[in-house]
Design a protein around this motif. Sequence first.
Motif, PDB file in Angstrom:
ATOM      1  N   ARG A  59     142.833  77.739  57.001  1.00 39.68           N
ATOM      2  CA  ARG A  59     143.091  78.100  55.612  1.00 39.68           C
ATOM      3  C   ARG A  59     143.310  76.854  54.766  1.00 39.68           C
ATOM      4  O   ARG A  59     143.938  75.893  55.196  1.00 39.68           O
ATOM      5  N   LEU A  60     142.770  76.895  53.557  1.00 39.87           N
ATOM      6  CA  LEU A  60     142.954  75.835  52.567  1.00 39.87           C
ATOM      7  C   LEU A  60     143.750  76.401  51.412  1.00 39.87           C
ATOM      8  O   LEU A  60     143.398  77.433  50.854  1.00 39.87           O
ATOM      9  N   GLN A  61     144.831  75.704  51.064  1.00 39.27           N
ATOM     10  CA  GLN A  61     145.577  76.093  49.864  1.00 39.27           C
ATOM     11  C   GLN A  61     145.567  74.926  48.897  1.00 39.27           C
ATOM     12  O   GLN A  61     145.555  73.769  49.307  1.00 39.27           O
ATOM     13  N   ASN A  62     145.542  75.256  47.623  1.00 37.63           N
ATOM     14  CA  ASN A  62     145.543  74.249  46.573  1.00 37.63           C
ATOM     15  C   ASN A  62     146.993  73.989  46.175  1.00 37.63           C
ATOM     16  O   ASN A  62     147.663  74.871  45.658  1.00 37.63           O
ATOM     17  N   ASN A  63     147.467  72.765  46.433  1.00 39.10           N
ATOM     18  CA  ASN A  63     148.845  72.405  46.104  1.00 39.10           C
ATOM     19  C   ASN A  63     148.979  71.794  44.711  1.00 39.10           C
ATOM     20  O   ASN A  63     150.071  71.416  44.312  1.00 39.10           O
ATOM     21  N   GLY A  64     147.861  71.685  43.981  1.00 35.78           N
ATOM     22  CA  GLY A  64     147.890  71.136  42.629  1.00 35.78           C
ATOM     23  C   GLY A  64     147.687  69.634  42.606  1.00 35.78           C
ATOM     24  O   GLY A  64     147.759  68.952  43.631  1.00 35.78           O
ATOM     25  N   GLY A  85     136.522  74.182  65.699  1.00 27.97           N
ATOM     26  CA  GLY A  85     137.544  73.636  64.806  1.00 27.97           C
ATOM     27  C   GLY A  85     136.933  72.668  63.805  1.00 27.97           C
ATOM     28  O   GLY A  85     137.285  72.681  62.619  1.00 27.97           O
ATOM     29  N   LYS A  86     135.998  71.846  64.262  1.00 24.59           N
ATOM     30  CA  LYS A  86     135.333  70.895  63.362  1.00 24.59           C
ATOM     31  C   LYS A  86     134.491  71.624  62.322  1.00 24.59           C
ATOM     32  O   LYS A  86     134.434  71.206  61.158  1.00 24.59           O
ATOM     33  N   LEU A  87     133.861  72.719  62.721  1.00 29.08           N
ATOM     34  CA  LEU A  87     133.068  73.498  61.762  1.00 29.08           C
ATOM     35  C   LEU A  87     133.968  74.113  60.688  1.00 29.08           C
ATOM     36  O   LEU A  87     133.639  74.065  59.496  1.00 29.08           O
ATOM     37  N   ILE A  88     135.093  74.684  61.111  1.00 33.18           N
ATOM     38  CA  ILE A  88     136.043  75.277  60.160  1.00 33.18           C
ATOM     39  C   ILE A  88     136.548  74.195  59.202  1.00 33.18           C
ATOM     40  O   ILE A  88     136.569  74.376  57.981  1.00 33.18           O
ATOM     41  N   LEU A  89     136.968  73.062  59.761  1.00 35.95           N
ATOM     42  CA  LEU A  89     137.503  71.972  58.950  1.00 35.95           C
ATOM     43  C   LEU A  89     136.477  71.474  57.938  1.00 35.95           C
ATOM     44  O   LEU A  89     136.795  71.288  56.758  1.00 35.95           O
ATOM     45  N   ALA A  90     135.238  71.275  58.368  1.00 35.18           N
ATOM     46  CA  ALA A  90     134.181  70.797  57.461  1.00 35.18           C
ATOM     47  C   ALA A  90     133.942  71.792  56.321  1.00 35.18           C
ATOM     48  O   ALA A  90     133.779  71.391  55.166  1.00 35.18           O
ATOM     49  N   LYS A  91     133.939  73.085  56.643  1.00 35.86           N
ATOM     50  CA  LYS A  91     133.732  74.103  55.604  1.00 35.86           C
ATOM     51  C   LYS A  91     134.891  74.105  54.609  1.00 35.86           C
ATOM     52  O   LYS A  91     134.682  74.170  53.390  1.00 35.86           O
ATOM     53  N   LEU A  92     136.123  74.005  55.108  1.00 34.13           N
ATOM     54  CA  LEU A  92     137.279  73.983  54.209  1.00 34.13           C
ATOM     55  C   LEU A  92     137.288  72.722  53.353  1.00 34.13           C
ATOM     56  O   LEU A  92     137.660  72.768  52.181  1.00 34.13           O
ATOM     57  N   GLU A  93     136.844  71.601  53.904  1.00 36.79           N
ATOM     58  CA  GLU A  93     136.744  70.370  53.109  1.00 36.79           C
ATOM     59  C   GLU A  93     135.687  70.526  52.013  1.00 36.79           C
ATOM     60  O   GLU A  93     135.884  70.078  50.880  1.00 36.79           O
ATOM     61  N   ASP A  94     134.562  71.168  52.326  1.00 37.13           N
ATOM     62  CA  ASP A  94     133.539  71.444  51.299  1.00 37.13           C
ATOM     63  C   ASP A  94     134.111  72.331  50.198  1.00 37.13           C
ATOM     64  O   ASP A  94     133.881  72.080  49.008  1.00 37.13           O
ATOM     65  N   GLU A  95     134.838  73.361  50.600  1.00 33.03           N
ATOM     66  CA  GLU A  95     135.473  74.253  49.621  1.00 33.03           C
ATOM     67  C   GLU A  95     136.470  73.475  48.760  1.00 33.03           C
ATOM     68  O   GLU A  95     136.580  73.711  47.554  1.00 33.03           O
ATOM     69  N   ALA A  96     137.184  72.546  49.378  1.00 29.94           N
ATOM     70  CA  ALA A  96     138.147  71.722  48.631  1.00 29.94           C
ATOM     71  C   ALA A  96     137.424  70.924  47.542  1.00 29.94           C
ATOM     72  O   ALA A  96     137.844  70.919  46.381  1.00 29.94           O
ATOM     73  N   MET A  97     136.348  70.253  47.921  1.00 30.22           N
ATOM     74  CA  MET A  97     135.607  69.458  46.937  1.00 30.22           C
ATOM     75  C   MET A  97     135.057  70.337  45.821  1.00 30.22           C
ATOM     76  O   MET A  97     135.068  69.941  44.661  1.00 30.22           O
ATOM     77  N   ASN A  98     134.596  71.538  46.161  1.00 29.99           N
ATOM     78  CA  ASN A  98     134.098  72.480  45.147  1.00 29.99           C
ATOM     79  C   ASN A  98     135.202  72.941  44.205  1.00 29.99           C
ATOM     80  O   ASN A  98     134.919  73.432  43.112  1.00 29.99           O
ATOM     81  N   ASN A  99     136.448  72.805  44.638  1.00 28.49           N
ATOM     82  CA  ASN A  99     137.601  73.222  43.828  1.00 28.49           C
ATOM     83  C   ASN A  99     138.374  72.018  43.274  1.00 28.49           C
ATOM     84  O   ASN A  99     139.558  72.129  42.958  1.00 28.49           O
ATOM     85  N   LYS A 100     137.686  70.866  43.191  1.00 31.92           N
ATOM     86  CA  LYS A 100     138.257  69.647  42.606  1.00 31.92           C
ATOM     87  C   LYS A 100     139.513  69.142  43.333  1.00 31.92           C
ATOM     88  O   LYS A 100     140.431  68.594  42.728  1.00 31.92           O
ATOM     89  N   ILE A 101     139.513  69.339  44.640  1.00 36.41           N
ATOM     90  CA  ILE A 101     140.575  68.793  45.488  1.00 36.41           C
ATOM     91  C   ILE A 101     140.036  67.506  46.107  1.00 36.41           C
ATOM     92  O   ILE A 101     138.968  67.512  46.724  1.00 36.41           O
ATOM     93  N   ASP A 102     140.757  66.402  45.906  1.00 31.89           N
ATOM     94  CA  ASP A 102     140.312  65.087  46.378  1.00 31.89           C
ATOM     95  C   ASP A 102     141.013  64.641  47.656  1.00 31.89           C
ATOM     96  O   ASP A 102     140.525  63.764  48.364  1.00 31.89           O
ATOM     97  N   ILE A 103     142.195  65.180  47.894  1.00 34.59           N
ATOM     98  CA  ILE A 103     143.007  64.763  49.044  1.00 34.59           C
ATOM     99  C   ILE A 103     143.427  66.008  49.811  1.00 34.59           C
ATOM    100  O   ILE A 103     143.881  66.989  49.229  1.00 34.59           O
TER     101      ILE A 103
END
Length: 144
Positions: A59-64, A85-103
């Motif tokens: 799960r990815l949560q946006n902490n602001g 696990g690597k596939l899940i992590l890569a997908k969540l990182e892609d979702e993060a970038m799509n949601n303007k999460i840098d870190i």
Amino acid sequence: MYQVKITSNPIEINRIIDLRYDILRKPWNKPKETATDELENTSINGYIEKNGEIIACGRLQNNGSGVGQIRFMAVHPNYQGKGLGKLILAKLEDEAMNNKIDIIELQARDNALEFYKSCGYTVKEKSFILWDIIQHYLMIKELK
């Protein structure tokens, strides 16, 4: 080949919580409600399914302020070591970038440190001991 799916469907999220509980809470006799929290409905849940069974999740949560947190990573024991696990992590990182999460930050258990290091995360600090049993480490990754 496994495919990571993203869901906000309550039925699928409950199935994800079942896997989290089985892997991350049940072995320590903790209640099922500790496998979820109040941020469930605003977070991004990724999972992998095989033959109708959820076998991996995260799960990815946006902490602001451009910071996200990965939580509740779990892979069914029969499928560990196969790259899920690597596939899940890569997908969540892609979702993060799509949601303007840098870190991305996460709290890694002792037994997961090498996994996260292999995915580009670095240890920021030794953080807390869950249930006075499981040492955690705050890890961080800057997304490019």
